[in-house]
Structure formats: C-alpha cells, structure tokens
Design a protein around this motif. Structure first.
Motif, short mmCIF file in Angstrom:
data_model
loop_
_atom_site.label_atom_id
_atom_site.label_comp_id
_atom_site.label_asym_id
_atom_site.label_seq_id
_atom_site.Cartn_x
_atom_site.Cartn_y
_atom_site.Cartn_z
N GLU A 23 50.80 9.00 56.82
CA GLU A 23 50.77 10.33 56.22
C GLU A 23 49.38 10.64 55.71
OE1 GLU A 23 52.45 9.82 51.78
OE2 GLU A 23 53.96 9.56 53.34
N ASN A 82 45.93 9.13 54.19
CA ASN A 82 46.10 8.53 52.87
C ASN A 82 45.63 7.08 52.88
OD1 ASN A 82 47.20 10.95 52.08
ND2 ASN A 82 49.28 10.17 51.84
N PRO A 102 50.15 19.02 53.71
CA PRO A 102 50.55 17.61 53.79
C PRO A 102 51.18 17.33 55.15
CG PRO A 102 51.39 18.66 51.79
CD PRO A 102 50.86 19.75 52.67
N MET A 105 47.20 6.66 60.01
CA MET A 105 48.07 7.68 60.61
C MET A 105 47.98 7.49 62.12
SD MET A 105 47.04 11.16 58.55
CE MET A 105 48.34 12.18 59.19
N GLU A 142 46.78 14.57 55.18
CA GLU A 142 46.75 16.02 54.99
C GLU A 142 45.68 16.65 55.87
OE1 GLU A 142 45.96 16.25 50.78
OE2 GLU A 142 43.78 16.33 51.11
N LYS A 166 53.15 14.19 57.46
CA LYS A 166 53.74 12.85 57.48
C LYS A 166 54.45 12.65 58.82
CE LYS A 166 57.87 14.33 55.10
NZ LYS A 166 58.41 14.68 53.85
N CYS A 184 52.50 13.78 64.30
CA CYS A 184 52.33 12.54 63.54
C CYS A 184 53.55 11.65 63.76
CB CYS A 184 52.14 12.87 62.06
SG CYS A 184 51.91 11.42 61.01
N GLU A 211 56.26 15.10 61.88
CA GLU A 211 55.82 16.48 61.70
C GLU A 211 54.68 16.78 62.67
OE1 GLU A 211 56.88 16.88 56.94
OE2 GLU A 211 54.77 16.88 57.54
#
Length: 131
Positions: free
Chosen positions: A65, A98, A78, A103, A67, A80, A61, A83
């Motif tokens: 953000e 989100n 989760p 994303m 999940e 973001k 990513c 990561e």
C-alpha cells in the motif's frame, strides 16, 4: 497465442531497475497488442515523481500500500491491494510506497512502450521508435 512467464523476464533486458522501482515488462510494442503490460515493484518507503506526458497508464495494485499525490491539485489518493488507479489525463504525480513493505503493481501503458524507456527529467517516458 503468447504465454509470458515472469520468471523468464526477471534478469533479462526486459527487467529494468529504476532505483525506487523495478519494472518487469511482460508485453511490449513489438508484441503488437497496442498496449504494454508491466509487473512493477515500488520499493518500500520511496517517493517517485512521474509524469507520463506521452502515455496513459492504468495501475492495479496487487500487493502492499501507498499513495498517489496529483501535482495539479495536491490531492492524495491512498492505494492498497486490489485497487486500480488510472492516469487518464496524463496526470503529473508522486507515487509513494509505505514504509516496511514494497508495493507490487500491474501497469498497462497506451501507447505500448518498446521496453527501453526509463523516466526522463520530468518523470516521463519519451516515445521511442522501434528502429
């Protein structure tokens, strides 16, 4: 040596709109690298069911953000910017971005995809022959 510019992919046949997501496919099976690389946007506020039965995927990513929920155990991970998650067991999952911001992900698939794949009824990419 190969140099691929995202601007050259956007709007081409390597730019796939999947509804909840857009995949800009940078490196494909035809490039002979053994994997494919995609710049993918997951649209804000969406949920996508995915189950890559035929491929392993690593996802880094770089913006936004959301999940990942793994179906087998209901665990929510989760995610973001900065990561990476790896679907190392062909994990069936839900990917959610989100609300408010897309994303953006860099995705690597093994085996490489041809570029024509879209999610089937199970959320998978079928193996596609180059012929």
């Amino acid at each position: 040596m190969k140099v691929v510019k995202l601007d050259d992919i956007i709007g081409s046949d390597q730019h796939i709109d999947g509804g909840n997501w857009e995949s800009r496919r940078l490196i494909l099976k035809k490039d002979g690298m053994g994997y494919s690389v995609h710049d993918t946007v997951i649209k804000a506020g969406t949920e996508t069911h995915i189950w890559y039965k035929n491929h392993l995927e690593s996802v880094y990513c770089i913006e936004g953000e959301g999940e990942v929920e793994t179906v087998k155990d209901g665990k929510i991970w989760p995610i973001k910017a900065n990561e990476l998650y790896a679907l190392d067991e062909h994990d069936e999952h839900y990917l959610r971005a989100n609300k408010g911001v897309d994303m953006r992900m860099v995705c690597v698939f093994n085996p490489a995809i041809t570029g024509r794949e879209v999610h089937d009824e199970d959320g998978a990419y079928k193996l596609v022959d180059d012929e």
